[in-house]
Design a protein around this motif. Structure first.
Motif: not given
Length: 844
Positions: A206-210, A256-272, A289-294
């Motif tokens: 998971a990657v999220r906006s701080n 370096s991770s084993n997982s192949k799925v990343v949940v991105a709870f990011l705003s569009h400005m951070d993902l930019d 896997v994304g949110t309505e933010g982007w």
């Protein structure tokens, strides 16, 4: 007191903002839109992404000038002002400020909306007079909205956001006047977790906006994911102002991770910012896997040159259409009369031209002001954000409907009604209406609208065009098992190849039936080993956490997936051992009958008469019963067979031993009677012999009757001897009764052996005592060895041991006592005379 202190503190902060120096305040007039009206609405939007200071107000943003949300608000206000049904005779005005994406500036402009910005002539009652606007529309992001709601909440100024989704904003104790037209992230986070679970991914990153949006949303997602059995291998945070080193660390964590799925709870400005670095580092091969933010942001899609996000799946606000809004947004020329500087910036950004050439060496195209906006394609002309524009539109209409009720509007409105922000807030919380597009608008007790999301999949066509395909729907208002409804036409991305097969992202493969999950020490619950169920236990489902023990009469199959009925085992006539024992029993019976026939035929010969023919025939009869009673031990035990087998065996053997004992005593008495002065035989004549046999046998009968009366043998199932078999056997009932029967037989056998041993050297050419001694030796040897063999033999083999002991002792008696006589009668008839029967010293 606490609320009063809080209100006073916020009021003081507002006054400090408004009375501070102009350098800190910034030039708020540069980025505002104002139109007078009977009732004023405030707007706080981020037209620009950043703000430096009063000398250098705006920093050029890589994206187009973000003006569409303000345009949507203007469109709704114009539509309401031109309506004769809603607020007739009342005009709505507006005053909008640019927050530039900064939280501090957002709070500052919000307080400016409340108290005004006339610094030079600030009246003494600036912080106590009524607010200049009745409602504030905005902000787009959660953190600025939370800050504004905290500042204006104590004054009960309603605030309606179109895109602030943080679940924290539903807390009415902190944000009492906050409402929104977009669902809370509480529902989105839960929907994302259910979507991930639905697709079978249990090991994810998971990657999220701080900020409030990312941190709160990810917290809810993590809680729901744990409940659904989903594990996060990592969860990293990022904000667009973080240094490059932070981005490189995030990339290293993902790689370096084993997982192949990343949940991105990011705003569009951070993902930019992140997406550019992802492309540089070629971070492909991951399912996003994304949110309505982007998820439905066409600018993000356009920036994804390396197709990092192809095949992404996530949530978005359901598609919407507002008739006339697109045309209104494209008509930006009226903006020139409201704010020429803002119009200039927007026009230059739209057409990549300049009205005035700068002093730089670079020569840019000159703007004429007559360019056709329909001929360009950019973020401003892209209507993919129409659902968010629609949220702004619904928010303005919600305010209009609340005002319509407060002003008692019918054909006209009562403009003399004193408007109070708290009254407006109360009416907003109760409104329920339908837009012209037919969508219901209302708020729940937390100020949130009903939660409904489309499941969006980024699908790229053969010609390279990316489509936001709707592949499902999530409706939180439905029952839990019906909330998520997705189709199978989803395109996934894995290992740089787009295909229809679902990618696999698990820490451990599913445990098949027949195994159970055992957690790996020190790792999350999604990491486990599959351990095969033990014997007698099964698991008939995938990923079983425990193995279930089979019922007592069942056993696990080879695969440990089902319980099968245990095989019932008993000594049967059909098996080899049972057949052999049956044959031996019948053979012994036949031999006994044959001997009896021979004895009957030669009953008048000296050999038969000299050996007490009556006891001999009775002994043969008892031996025949001994051979036949062994048959009762073969076959499936029943209530009658269990009682019969032991009692018949005990009584027939006592009868047999009693006859042998009687014969031995007769021999002893016969030779003792030859001594002078003794007439012993009168004390043990035929009558006494019969009585002794009857008496000895009667004692055994009494023992058996007591055994059967107190605790008789009964059929039982033995589950202890074999794990996978049921031994059908006869339980003794009373062990004392069983060993009493055997003990009594043993006592008579020992007595018989002693008597025969004493008579073994009596002077008779055919001394029967010798043969009785041998037969008793065999008998005793058999039954002494029987005891340990019987106790140690499992299952049906204990029954076979008992039958073997019966047959062996019976054959011992038969062969040792009768076969020598038959040999003489049949093969040596010359010895079957009275003379030969008498030896030296024998009685005459």
């Amino acid at each position: 007191m606490i609320d009063g202190a809080k209100t006073f503190l916020l009021t003081l902060i507002g006054c400090l903002f408004l009375t501070g120096n102009s350098e800190f305040l910034g030039d708020l007039e540069d980025a505002q839109l104002i139109k007078k009206g009977d009732i004023m609405l405030g707007g706080v939007f981020s037209f620009h992404s950043s703000w430096r200071n009063s000398q250098d107000d705006y920093e050029q943003k890589p994206r187009q000038l973000d003006f569409q949300f303000a345009q949507a608000m203007l469109f709704a206000i114009e539509e309401i002002n031109n309506s004769s049904d809603l607020l007739p005779g009342v005009t709505l005005g507006y005053k909008m400020y640019d927050a530039c994406g900064f939280i501090a500036r957002s709070v500052k402009v919000a307080l400016t909306l409340l108290n005004g910005n006339d610094i030079e002539a600030l009246p003494a009652d600036a912080c106590t007079r009524p607010a200049q606007v009745q409602v504030i529309m905005g902000e787009t992001s959660s953190s600025p909205s939370a800050a504004i709601a905290t500042a204006v909440g104590p004054f009960h100024i309603p605030m309606i956001s179109h895109f602030s989704t943080c679940a924290c904003l539903s807390d009415k104790t902190k944000y009492p006047s906050f409402l929104r037209t977009i669902p809370s992230d509480y529902y989105q986070s839960r929907a994302l977790a259910h979507l991930v679970k639905h697709l079978g991914w249990t090991w994810i990153g998971a990657v999220r906006s701080n900020d409030d949006y990312g941190n709160n949303g990810m917290a809810t997602f993590t809680d729901t994911a744990e409940q659904l059995g989903i594990c996060l291998e990592y969860s990293v945070s990022f904000f667009r102002t973080d240094p490059p080193d932070k981005i490189h660390k995030i990339i290293e964590v993902i790689k370096s991770s084993n997982s192949k799925v990343v949940v991105a709870f990011l705003s569009h400005m951070d993902l930019d910012v992140l997406l550019n670095e992802f492309s540089v580092n070629n971070l492909t091969g991951y399912q996003w896997v994304g949110t309505e933010g982007w998820m439905f942001d066409s600018q993000i899609a356009a920036m994804d040159k390396n197709r990092i996000l192809d095949g992404a799946i996530g949530l978005s606000i359901p598609k919407a259409h507002v008739s006339g809004l697109r045309e209104f947004m494209f008509n930006v020329k009226p903006l020139n009369s409201s704010n020429s500087e803002l119009f200039t910036q927007l026009w230059e950004a739209l057409f990549s031209c300049k009205f005035k050439q700068s002093n730089s060496a670079e020569i840019q195209k000159k703007c004429t002001g007559e360019e056709d906006i329909t001929t360009v394609e950019n973020s401003f002309t892209d209507m993919s954000l129409m659902p968010i524009f629609y949220n702004v539109y619904k928010g303005v209409y919600a305010v209009a409907h609340a005002l319509h009720e407060i002003l008692n509007c019918n054909k006209t409105c009562d403009i003399n009604v004193q408007l109070d922000p708290y009254t407006i807030l109360q009416h907003l919380q109760r409104i329920h209406f339908k837009t012209k597009e037919g969508d219901e608008v209302y708020f729940n007790e937390n100020g949130d609208p009903p939660a409904k999301y489309e499941i969006i999949n980024w699908q790229r066509s053969e010609d390279g065009i990316l489509n936001f395909a709707a592949v499902g729907l999530y409706d939180a208002s439905l029952p839990a098992d019906k909330q998520l409804n997705s189709s199978q036409s989803v395109v996934f991305l894995s290992l740089d190849c787009i295909f229809m097969q679902l990618p696999v992202s698990v820490c451990s493969e599913k445990c098949p039936p027949g195994t159970q999950k055992v957690l790996q020490k020190g790792r999350p619950v999604c990491c486990f080993d599959c351990i095969r169920c033990a014997e007698g236990e099964i698991s008939n489902s995938t990923d079983s956490v425990t193995c279930v023990r089979c019922p007592l009469e069942s056993w696990s199959n080879e695969n440990r997936t089902a319980c099968i009925k245990k095989e019932a085992e008993f000594l049967s006539y059909k098996e080899i051992m049972g057949s052999l024992l049956t044959a031996a029993s019948l053979f012994g019976t036949c031999v006994t009958v044959a001997v009896a026939v021979i004895f009957i035929k030669y009953r008048k010969t000296p050999l038969v008469r000299a050996n007490n023919s009556e006891l001999s025939f009775l002994l043969l009869f008892s031996l025949k019963l001994c051979f036949l009673c062994s048959l009762t031990f073969i076959g499936q035990p029943s209530e009658w067979s269990c009682m019969l087998r032991h009692t018949a065996f005990g009584i027939t053997f006592v009868l047999c031993i009693s006859c042998v004992l009687g014969k031995t005593i007769v021999v002893l008495m016969a030779f003792k009677a030859t001594l002078p002065g003794r007439n012993v035989m009168k004390w043990f004549g035929p009558t006494q012999q019969r009585v002794s046999v009857l008496g000895f046998t009667l004692i055994q009968v009494i023992i058996c009757i007591l055994w059967l009366s107190i605790s008789p043998p009964f059929p039982s199932k033995n589950f202890k001897e074999f794990k996978d078999k049921i031994i059908l056997e006869c339980s003794l009932g009373s062990a004392v009764g069983f060993w009493a029967v055997l003990g009594y037989i043993g006592l008579l056998a020992m007595l018989c052996f002693i008597c025969a041993f004493l008579a073994r050297k009596l002077p008779d050419n055919f001394n029967e005592a010798k043969f009785i001694t041998f037969s008793m030796l065999i008998f005793c040897a058999v039954w002494i060895t029987f005891i340990p063999a019987y106790v140690s033999s499992p299952g049906k083999f204990s029954v076979a041991v008992e039958i073997f002991a019966i047959l062996a002792s019976s054959f011992g008696l038969l062969f040792c006592i009768f076969i020598p006589k038959c040999y003489i009668m049949l093969l040596k008839p010359e010895k079957n005379t009275k003379k030969n029967m008498m030896g030296k010293g024998a009685p005459k």
